[in-house]
Design a protein around this motif. Structure first.
Motif, PDB file in Angstrom:
ATOM      1  N   LEU A 326       0.832  -1.201   0.000  1.00  0.00           N
ATOM      2  CA  LEU A 326       0.000   0.000   0.000  1.00  0.00           C
ATOM      3  C   LEU A 326       0.868   1.254   0.000  1.00  0.00           C
ATOM      4  N   THR A 327       1.958   1.214   0.755  1.00  0.00           N
ATOM      5  CA  THR A 327       2.887   2.351   0.785  1.00  0.00           C
ATOM      6  C   THR A 327       3.454   2.625  -0.602  1.00  0.00           C
ATOM      7  N   ALA A 328       3.815   1.559  -1.329  1.00  0.00           N
ATOM      8  CA  ALA A 328       4.353   1.735  -2.673  1.00  0.00           C
ATOM      9  C   ALA A 328       3.322   2.394  -3.600  1.00  0.00           C
ATOM     10  N   LEU A 329       2.052   1.977  -3.497  1.00  0.00           N
ATOM     11  CA  LEU A 329       1.006   2.569  -4.328  1.00  0.00           C
ATOM     12  C   LEU A 329       0.813   4.054  -4.020  1.00  0.00           C
ATOM     13  N   LEU A 330       0.822   4.403  -2.747  1.00  0.00           N
ATOM     14  CA  LEU A 330       0.655   5.801  -2.356  1.00  0.00           C
ATOM     15  C   LEU A 330       1.817   6.653  -2.870  1.00  0.00           C
ATOM     16  N   MET A 331       3.030   6.121  -2.767  1.00  0.00           N
ATOM     17  CA  MET A 331       4.195   6.870  -3.240  1.00  0.00           C
ATOM     18  C   MET A 331       4.155   7.067  -4.755  1.00  0.00           C
ATOM     19  N   GLN A 332       3.614   6.074  -5.471  1.00  0.00           N
ATOM     20  CA  GLN A 332       3.485   6.225  -6.917  1.00  0.00           C
ATOM     21  C   GLN A 332       2.521   7.357  -7.250  1.00  0.00           C
ATOM     22  N   ALA A 333       1.412   7.458  -6.507  1.00  0.00           N
ATOM     23  CA  ALA A 333       0.447   8.538  -6.741  1.00  0.00           C
ATOM     24  C   ALA A 333       1.068   9.905  -6.442  1.00  0.00           C
ATOM     25  N   VAL A 334       1.809   9.987  -5.353  1.00  0.00           N
ATOM     26  CA  VAL A 334       2.480  11.244  -4.998  1.00  0.00           C
ATOM     27  C   VAL A 334       3.487  11.627  -6.076  1.00  0.00           C
ATOM     28  N   TYR A 335       4.230  10.651  -6.579  1.00  0.00           N
ATOM     29  CA  TYR A 335       5.221  10.890  -7.628  1.00  0.00           C
ATOM     30  C   TYR A 335       4.566  11.497  -8.871  1.00  0.00           C
ATOM     31  N   GLY A 336       3.419  10.964  -9.254  1.00  0.00           N
ATOM     32  CA  GLY A 336       2.716  11.480 -10.418  1.00  0.00           C
ATOM     33  C   GLY A 336       2.303  12.937 -10.235  1.00  0.00           C
ATOM     34  N   ALA A 360      12.560  11.602  -3.741  1.00  0.00           N
ATOM     35  CA  ALA A 360      12.217  10.913  -2.495  1.00  0.00           C
ATOM     36  C   ALA A 360      11.060   9.940  -2.703  1.00  0.00           C
ATOM     37  N   ALA A 361      10.011  10.400  -3.378  1.00  0.00           N
ATOM     38  CA  ALA A 361       8.840   9.549  -3.601  1.00  0.00           C
ATOM     39  C   ALA A 361       9.182   8.342  -4.462  1.00  0.00           C
ATOM     40  N   LEU A 362       9.955   8.585  -5.538  1.00  0.00           N
ATOM     41  CA  LEU A 362      10.324   7.497  -6.440  1.00  0.00           C
ATOM     42  C   LEU A 362      11.151   6.443  -5.717  1.00  0.00           C
ATOM     43  N   MET A 363      12.103   6.886  -4.898  1.00  0.00           N
ATOM     44  CA  MET A 363      12.966   5.920  -4.230  1.00  0.00           C
ATOM     45  C   MET A 363      12.225   5.153  -3.145  1.00  0.00           C
ATOM     46  N   MET A 364      11.317   5.794  -2.437  1.00  0.00           N
ATOM     47  CA  MET A 364      10.529   5.072  -1.433  1.00  0.00           C
ATOM     48  C   MET A 364       9.687   3.982  -2.102  1.00  0.00           C
ATOM     49  N   MET A 365       9.131   4.304  -3.269  1.00  0.00           N
ATOM     50  CA  MET A 365       8.335   3.317  -3.986  1.00  0.00           C
ATOM     51  C   MET A 365       9.181   2.149  -4.471  1.00  0.00           C
ATOM     52  N   PHE A 366      10.311   2.455  -5.134  1.00  0.00           N
ATOM     53  CA  PHE A 366      11.115   1.385  -5.719  1.00  0.00           C
ATOM     54  C   PHE A 366      11.847   0.562  -4.658  1.00  0.00           C
ATOM     55  N   SER A 367      12.314   1.174  -3.588  1.00  0.00           N
ATOM     56  CA  SER A 367      12.973   0.404  -2.530  1.00  0.00           C
ATOM     57  C   SER A 367      11.999  -0.581  -1.894  1.00  0.00           C
ATOM     58  N   THR A 368      10.773  -0.137  -1.700  1.00  0.00           N
ATOM     59  CA  THR A 368       9.750  -1.004  -1.105  1.00  0.00           C
ATOM     60  C   THR A 368       9.399  -2.154  -2.040  1.00  0.00           C
ATOM     61  N   VAL A 369       9.193  -1.839  -3.313  1.00  0.00           N
ATOM     62  CA  VAL A 369       8.822  -2.880  -4.283  1.00  0.00           C
ATOM     63  C   VAL A 369       9.954  -3.893  -4.453  1.00  0.00           C
ATOM     64  N   THR A 370      11.194  -3.402  -4.576  1.00  0.00           N
ATOM     65  CA  THR A 370      12.333  -4.312  -4.746  1.00  0.00           C
ATOM     66  C   THR A 370      12.501  -5.221  -3.538  1.00  0.00           C
ATOM     67  N   SER A 371      12.311  -4.675  -2.333  1.00  0.00           N
ATOM     68  CA  SER A 371      12.416  -5.493  -1.120  1.00  0.00           C
ATOM     69  C   SER A 371      11.375  -6.602  -1.124  1.00  0.00           C
ATOM     70  N   LEU A 372      10.155  -6.271  -1.518  1.00  0.00           N
ATOM     71  CA  LEU A 372       9.091  -7.279  -1.548  1.00  0.00           C
ATOM     72  C   LEU A 372       9.414  -8.385  -2.546  1.00  0.00           C
ATOM     73  N   VAL A 373       9.904  -8.018  -3.731  1.00  0.00           N
ATOM     74  CA  VAL A 373      10.250  -9.030  -4.739  1.00  0.00           C
ATOM     75  C   VAL A 373      11.386  -9.923  -4.230  1.00  0.00           C
TER      76      VAL A 373
END
Length: 412
Positions: A326-336, A360-373
């Motif tokens: 959910l955090t990754a999705l929110l950060m993607q919206a903020v990035y846009g 900041a928003a982009l890195m929070m999203m990608f760090s979270t997604v990469t960790s999950l994968v």
């Protein structure tokens, strides 16, 4: 999107050397620092981090210099997009095969070959600049060759990272790895700006400063080569090897039947396709919108990189936390929303601030997604899973850059 942690009992545990002692007596600030830097308690991770950061600083010096060189030679945003496309195109073509290599062969040796090739391409560009014979097709061809090396080195590096730390510290390691990349994204452009200023002050010109950037980048690969040779991790050969085609099908089948992985991969590719071109076209923004030079472009890149460091530090402090998806999705919206603001800004100071927060928003999203994968993928499949993720993640960059850089008349 919460991970089902796969069994990795066959992976040799990395040897950590955490600081023991009076944790209870430490201050909240000290405890927060230990939590934020947990992965640095592992010797191999520290060594690799230093080598990767040193090389990445040289790489970002070259990225800024090369983008400015392309714009200077052609005066066209289309060629900026084409150069980015050709460097990332091999990611789409070869990374899945690179994932099979990462699962089948020694990941460290694969990484070494990748570094040697990238060192050679940077050195070749430096020589062409020195001889005053560089042409746009030289740059495009070398970009493609660099991307080809990265298509094998990327899965190997991503698969090697979980072998350097314990599973509980993997999200922290991913975030700290993002920090080194983005620290380099700050220091590289600033170092190029300083080099440019020093050369011009010394009576030299812009092309000579660019040549120095290419030469420094080529030399920086020697550091990461040395650190890779210093790692203590051991390669554990697979118990059985199949044909490359069968192993590719196995990796694709595994991802296809894990809905969480599919969702994460779609999220990553959508973000890079729609939003990453902002960095590719910063030279055009600097010249056309702000009527500025390469130094201003370097500073804009540095603002974006500084924001990315802050975002990665936040994720490093959080570690593994609830509702990561959910955090990754929110950060993607903020990035846009931040990209929309940047696109409509004509004030340099405001654009710089917006770039900081987009980073900041982009890195929070990608760090979270990469960790999950990384947490979901089992070790024996990690190379192939990460290669599929990298195809989606990095494949969106060239396609988005090429589409964004195409003049309106060519789209019709």
């Amino acid at each position: 999107l919460e991970p089902h942690v796969a069994d990795t009992a066959t992976v040799e545990k990395p040897s950590g050397d955490p600081v023991a002692g009076a944790h209870a007596a430490s201050t909240p600030l000290q405890r927060a620092a230990r939590r934020m830097l947990a992965a640095f308690t592992y010797r191999d991770f520290r060594v690799q981090w230093i080598g990767a950061c040193s090389s990445a600083i040289g790489t970002w010096m070259q990225v800024v210099a090369q983008n400015w060189l392309v714009l200077s030679l052609t005066g066209s945003a289309f060629y900026l997009g084409l150069d980015a496309f050709l460097q990332q195109l091999p990611i789409i073509l070869f990374t899945l095969i690179g994932g099979v290599f990462a699962d089948r062969y020694d990941r460290r040796k694969t990484l070494l070959v990748s570094q040697y090739i990238q060192m050679a391409t940077s050195g070749t560009l430096a020589v062409l600049m020195y001889l005053h014979v560089v042409q746009i097709w030289h740059i495009l061809a070398l970009s493609f060759l660099t991307g080809s090396a990265q298509s094998f080195g990327g899965p190997a590096y991503q698969s090697l990272l979980p072998m350097l730390v314990d599973k509980k510290d993997l999200p922290n390691a991913v975030a700290l790895n993002s920090i080194q990349f983005n620290l380099a994204r700050v220091l590289g452009p600033l170092l190029f700006a300083a080099t440019l200023a020093g050369f011009i002050k010394g009576g030299y010109n812009e092309p000579q400063a660019m040549n120095a950037a290419f030469a420094i980048n080529s030399a920086s690969f020697l550091i990461v080569v040395y650190t890779l040779m210093s790692l203590h991790v051991k390669h554990v050969p697979p118990t059985e090897t199949k044909k490359i085609k069968e192993e590719l099908k196995g990796g694709l089948h595994y991802v296809q039947h894990h809905g969480s992985l599919v969702a994460l991969i779609v999220l990553a590719s959508t973000t890079t396709f729609l939003g990453f071109a902002i960095l590719t076209f910063l030279p055009a923004f600097a010249r056309s919108v702000f009527d500025a030079d390469a130094s201003t472009y370097s500073r804009l890149m540095a603002f974006s990189g500084a924001g990315s460091i802050v975002g990665a530090l936040i994720i490093a402090w959080l570690g593994k936390f609830p509702r990561m998806g959910l955090t990754a999705l929110l950060m993607q919206a903020v990035y846009g929303m931040l990209i929309f603001g940047f696109a409509n800004s004509h004030l340099l100071w405001l654009s710089s601030i917006l770039l900081f927060f987009t980073g900041a928003a982009l890195m929070m999203m990608f760090s979270t997604v990469t960790s999950l994968v990384q947490l979901i993928a089992p070790d024996q499949m990690r190379g192939r899973v990460m290669s599929i993720y990298l195809v989606a993640f990095r494949g969106g960059m060239p396609l988005g850059s090429l589409l964004s850089g195409t003049p309106p008349g060519r789209c019709s």
